[in-house]
Each structure stands twice: as structure tokens, then as C-alpha cells.
Write an enzyme that holds these catalytic residues in place. Structure first.
Site, mmCIF file in Angstrom:
data_model
loop_
_atom_site.group_PDB
_atom_site.id
_atom_site.type_symbol
_atom_site.label_atom_id
_atom_site.label_comp_id
_atom_site.label_asym_id
_atom_site.label_seq_id
_atom_site.Cartn_x
_atom_site.Cartn_y
_atom_site.Cartn_z
ATOM 1 N N SER A 141 62.394 32.415 31.169
ATOM 2 C CA SER A 141 63.844 32.522 31.183
ATOM 3 C C SER A 141 63.490 31.247 32.630
ATOM 4 C CB SER A 141 64.367 33.169 31.781
ATOM 5 O OG SER A 141 65.804 32.751 32.119
ATOM 6 N N TYR A 154 64.417 40.052 38.227
ATOM 7 C CA TYR A 154 63.914 38.457 36.534
ATOM 8 C C TYR A 154 62.681 37.652 36.575
ATOM 9 C CZ TYR A 154 66.267 37.463 32.542
ATOM 10 O OH TYR A 154 65.425 36.480 30.906
#
Length: 246
Positions: A141, A154
Site C-alpha cells: 500500500s 496497517y
């Protein structure tokens, strides 16, 4: 070079979003696709039906990437179907969007288990059993580079994925297997959209010079390129597919 019908791809997190778009894209390009997700429900069956309708060959498999037994079972099935695995896309992931101070141990552990350990499970099995000429792609990401607030755990899992990617590419020296990561920016998936207001989504869109968020199909196109015949010289890289966010 052209793809042959016996090539097989394993894609995790394939029931929706980037995983579903990638499964359909690779099925259209001639792969038999093992589409894996946590549950073999209506969403995953819908993806398989869409692959079949497009002339591809897809099979649904239920399983949790945090379970160390899943990837051995997937590779066993792949070998029984097509003799081996040519592409692995580690896409399964979850996100808890909270300040670090508010994340409890269970939320922390589950993100580590799915995003980081789950990807590790896939990389480990592929490193032992992937066919010559294989391609391994893990989904990271762009948040890993942005270090945005409320994404700390995350983002940490995605940084770990990028580090494992670079290391494994070197460890597979001489095997003719590439290992890469794709780091999407804001993309129109449930994982990104759920819990965000229209204003928040618009703010993410403004981060990119293209002034919009991406689509799952655009990320799938990047993965298809890396796993295709023209992508064989890309190795050990994290490709940021985010519309220009830096």
C-alpha cells in the site's frame, strides 16, 4: 510469447476489490485461477462465475491466509490441476484504521496475522514450490510510504511485505522467479471506502495529481503486466500505482 492454457495463478483475497479484478484479468489471459478467500460465499462464487462467463477457468477455495496449512493445500491442488503454480498474488489483507493508542491487542494481532504472516506463508510456500519462470506479487500500500495518521499498524504490515519482497527476490537467485510488490494508492474497494465520508474520499482523491482515486481494474492491470511476458525484467521492486502520490 503467449500464455498457455496450463498456466495457473493463485490469488488470495479474491472475492472482491483488487483480488477479484486480478482474478478476472488473469483468467481472461488464459490462466487457470485458484481464487481464494476467507469464505466460499456468494461473492467468491460470483467472481468464479464471471471468470467462466469471460471464457476463463476459475475455482473457488475457502481458507484463511493466517492458517499455515492453507498455502500447502493450494499448491497441492494446483499441482494436481496443472502440474504447478506459475503466479502467486498475495492480495488478502485487512485494515483497522485507528490511532495507535486506540488499537487493542486483538486488532493488532489480526492485522499482523493476515497481512504480514499471511503474506509470509505465501512467500515461503512459493519459494519452495513455484515453477521455473514463476512470478510472485504481493499487494502492499502507498500508505507504507506516506506514514499517514491512523494507519500505523496497517502501514507497518505493508512495510514488512516490501522488505520480504526485496529479500526473497535475492534469495531466489538463479531460479528464474521474480518477486515484486504493488503498492496501490486510494482505490475504489470496500477496504478503502468503508467508513469514509464523501469528503474524506474527495480529500484522498486530491492527493493525486490526477485528482481521483484509482479503480481495482487499474491495479489488476499493473499486476497483469508484472506477471506477463513483458514483465520478466522487473524484480525485487515495489511499484507504486497511485496516480502520482508521493
Amino acid at each position: 510469447m503467449s500464455r498457455v492454457e496450463t498456466r495457473l495463478a493463485i490469488i488470495t483475497g479474491a472475492a472482491r476489490g483488487i483480488g477479484a479484478a486480478t482474478a478476472l484479468r488473469l483468467a481472461k489471459e488464459g490462466f487457470t485461477v485458484l481464487a481464494a478467500d476467507l469464505e466460499d460465499g456468494a461473492e467468491l462464487q460470483g467472481v468464479v462465475a464471471e471468470m467462466t462467463a469471460a471464457g476463463g477457468n476459475g475455482l473457488a477455495v475457502a481458507g484463511d491466509v493466517a492458517d499455515p496449512g492453507l498455502f500447502p493445500a493450494l499448491f497441492d491442488r494446483a499441482e494436481s490441476l496443472c502440474g504447478g503454480v506459475d503466479v502467486l498474488v498475495n492480495n488478502a489483507g485487512i485494515m483497522v484504521r485507528k490511532p495507535i493508542a486506540e488499537i487493542d491487542d486483538m486488532e493488532f494481532d489480526r492485522q499482523i496475522a493476515v497481512n504480514l504472516r499471511g503474506t509470509f506463508h505465501g512467500l515461503r510456500e512459493a519459494s519452495q514450490r513455484m515453477r521455473k519462470g514463476g512470478r510472485i506479487v504481493s499487494v502492499s500500500s502507498s500508505v507504507a510510504a506516506l506514514r499517514a495518521e491512523n494507519y500505523g499498524i496497517y502501514a507497518a504490515t505493508k512495510v514488512g511485505i516490501e522488505a520480504m519482497t526485496a529479500s526473497l527476490a535475492k534469495e531466489l537467485r538463479g531460479r528464474d522467479i521474480t518477486v515484486n510488490a504493488v503498492a496501490p494508492g486510494a482505490t475504489g474497494t470496500d477496504l478503502f471506502l468503508n467508513g469514509k465520508s464523501a469528503e474524506a474520499i474527495a480529500a484522498f482523491a486530491r492527493l493525486a495529481p490526477l485528482n481521483r482515486i484509482g479503480s481495482p481494474e487499474e491495479i489488476a492491470a499493473v499486476i497483469a503486466f508484472i506477471t506477463g511476458p513483458e514483465g520478466g525484467w522487473i524484480n525485487g521492486q515495489t511499484i507504486h500505482a497511485n496516480g502520482g502520490v508521493v
